[in-house]
Motif scaffolding. Structure first.
Motif, PDB file in Angstrom:
ATOM      1  N   GLN A 138       2.813  -5.589  -3.126  1.00  9.29           N
ATOM      2  CA  GLN A 138       2.860  -6.387  -1.897  1.00  9.29           C
ATOM      3  C   GLN A 138       4.285  -6.811  -1.554  1.00  9.29           C
ATOM      4  OE1 GLN A 138       0.458  -7.501   0.344  1.00  9.29           O
ATOM      5  NE2 GLN A 138      -0.897  -6.001  -0.604  1.00  9.29           N
ATOM      6  N   SER A 151       3.928  -0.753   8.830  1.00  4.82           N
ATOM      7  CA  SER A 151       2.841  -1.377   8.082  1.00  4.82           C
ATOM      8  C   SER A 151       2.719  -0.677   6.733  1.00  4.82           C
ATOM      9  CB  SER A 151       1.525  -1.283   8.852  1.00  4.82           C
ATOM     10  OG  SER A 151       1.147   0.065   8.997  1.00  4.82           O
ATOM     11  N   TYR A 152       1.949  -1.283   5.841  1.00  9.17           N
ATOM     12  CA  TYR A 152       1.782  -0.718   4.511  1.00  9.17           C
ATOM     13  C   TYR A 152       0.411  -1.100   3.967  1.00  9.17           C
ATOM     14  CZ  TYR A 152       2.637  -5.375   2.651  1.00  9.17           C
ATOM     15  OH  TYR A 152       2.543  -6.709   2.363  1.00  9.17           O
ATOM     16  N   SER A 153       0.024  -0.437   2.899  1.00 10.03           N
ATOM     17  CA  SER A 153      -1.197  -0.806   2.192  1.00 10.03           C
ATOM     18  C   SER A 153      -1.024  -0.487   0.712  1.00 10.03           C
ATOM     19  CB  SER A 153      -2.406  -0.062   2.770  1.00 10.03           C
ATOM     20  OG  SER A 153      -2.267   1.327   2.577  1.00 10.03           O
ATOM     21  N   CYS A 154      -1.560  -1.376  -0.118  1.00 10.53           N
ATOM     22  CA  CYS A 154      -1.553  -1.189  -1.562  1.00 10.53           C
ATOM     23  C   CYS A 154      -2.966  -0.825  -1.995  1.00 10.53           C
ATOM     24  CB  CYS A 154      -1.099  -2.458  -2.274  1.00 10.53           C
ATOM     25  SG  CYS A 154       0.612  -2.893  -1.932  1.00 10.53           S
ATOM     26  N   LYS A 155      -3.125   0.346  -2.579  1.00 14.65           N
ATOM     27  CA  LYS A 155      -4.448   0.807  -2.978  1.00 14.65           C
ATOM     28  C   LYS A 155      -4.496   1.019  -4.487  1.00 14.65           C
ATOM     29  CE  LYS A 155      -5.239   2.995   1.435  1.00 14.65           C
ATOM     30  NZ  LYS A 155      -5.386   4.235   2.160  1.00 14.65           N
ATOM     31  N   GLU A 182       0.081   8.099   6.799  1.00 15.40           N
ATOM     32  CA  GLU A 182       0.604   7.337   5.673  1.00 15.40           C
ATOM     33  C   GLU A 182       1.252   8.265   4.674  1.00 15.40           C
ATOM     34  OE1 GLU A 182      -2.734   5.193   4.107  1.00 15.40           O
ATOM     35  OE2 GLU A 182      -2.205   3.452   5.288  1.00 15.40           O
TER      36      GLU A 182
END
Length: 72
Positions: free
Chosen positions: A42, A56-60, A29
């Motif tokens: 998002q 893909s992605y992620s918000c942390k 990532e």
């Protein structure tokens, strides 16, 4: 005996290096953006998926900075 020991040490060294190289993630990532709102994070994350920029992605949430970090 020395030849056997030299071969054994060489084999162990090669095995250790191959395990270290194999431990690297295939899709590491990376930080793509920083956002104040979760919904904005998002939105940009899903936009990047539809554009083909990332799979893909992620918000942390990072509480000490009080921002959402987008990783892809």
């Amino acid at each position: 005996m020395r030849k056997v020991r030299a071969v054994l040490v060489s084999a162990v060294m090669v095995l250790g290096v191959s395990l270290t190289i194999g431990a690297t993630p295939a899709h590491a990532e990376r930080l793509v953006g920083v956002f104040r709102d979760y919904s904005e994070c998002q939105r940009i994350g899903s936009h990047g998926v539809t554009q083909g920029w990332w799979d893909s992605y992620s918000c942390k949430w990072e509480g000490r900075y009080r921002y959402y970090f987008l990783y892809a």
